[in-house]
Enzyme design. Sequence first.
Site, PDB file in Angstrom:
ATOM      1  N   SER A 133       0.853  -1.181   0.000  1.00  0.00           N
ATOM      2  CA  SER A 133       0.000   0.000   0.000  1.00  0.00           C
ATOM      3  C   SER A 133       0.890   1.232   0.000  1.00  0.00           C
ATOM      4  O   SER A 133       2.051   1.175   0.429  1.00  0.00           O
ATOM      5  CB  SER A 133      -0.886   0.017   1.249  1.00  0.00           C
ATOM      6  OG  SER A 133      -1.508   1.279   1.446  1.00  0.00           O
ATOM      7  N   TYR A 147      -1.846  -0.672  10.300  1.00  0.00           N
ATOM      8  CA  TYR A 147      -1.841  -0.891   8.849  1.00  0.00           C
ATOM      9  C   TYR A 147      -0.537  -0.406   8.221  1.00  0.00           C
ATOM     10  O   TYR A 147       0.081  -1.117   7.408  1.00  0.00           O
ATOM     11  CB  TYR A 147      -3.029  -0.161   8.223  1.00  0.00           C
ATOM     12  CG  TYR A 147      -3.253  -0.512   6.769  1.00  0.00           C
ATOM     13  CD1 TYR A 147      -3.762  -1.748   6.408  1.00  0.00           C
ATOM     14  CD2 TYR A 147      -2.962   0.401   5.760  1.00  0.00           C
ATOM     15  CE1 TYR A 147      -3.987  -2.072   5.076  1.00  0.00           C
ATOM     16  CE2 TYR A 147      -3.180   0.093   4.426  1.00  0.00           C
ATOM     17  CZ  TYR A 147      -3.694  -1.144   4.096  1.00  0.00           C
ATOM     18  OH  TYR A 147      -3.904  -1.465   2.776  1.00  0.00           O
TER      19      TYR A 147
END
Length: 246
Positions: A133, A147
């Site tokens: 990501s 995350y």
Amino acid sequence: LITGASGAFGMVAARVLAGAGCKLVLVAGNAEALDEISKEVREMGAEVTANNARPTDEDTCASLVTHAVEAYGALENLVVASGMNKVALINDMAPETFAAVMDANVNQSWLLARAAAAQMKQQGSGKIVLVSSARGLLGHPAGYTAYCASKAAVDGITKALGCERGPTGITVNAIAPTVFRSPLTAWMFEDSAEATKVRTGFLARVPKGRLGEPEDLAGPLLFLASKASDFYTGHILYADGGYTAG
């Protein structure tokens, strides 16, 4: 072999690789959604086997690779599209939640790559594609400590394993999207005042001027899963509309 095949990116991966002529082993924990995507790609003409499982431990990951080899004789591509996110400020996040995100995004990626790399080494070739990501590179102020940490770790696995396995004919790369349309981000695409405010602020950082669509990940995946990327390994390919460039 595609894990997380019932998720937004996993479904794109299944459709794209089916369209490219791949034989597929689709893996997902959601049996109903797995059946739906399996049926869809079969109707496209693809040869598909489905495995309702979650890659949570060494034995399961090894069995998924064995399943692929028994079904088709080899494992040419692994796409790890499974994972999760839990959003909370650090003092509101339980340690167990942090551990769960790290397990889903980091441990499972490592275990799957480990199992696939052993088989691919025997074959003398193979391609591993992980999903990172933009948050593996950039922080976020709204509760992304788990995350961001997990995706930075995926980047580290990609680079280290790319170096480690390069001499064996295996490439290891990652696709790193920014926000793209999925069940988790659908609210950002709405016309509500809250969504418009968040989207406007975010788009100010995106040179392409829009949020991502799942199809924006199709080209990068085809590249990384094909011979076109034979000279690329340990690479993080940002599918982000220029978000990380400025």
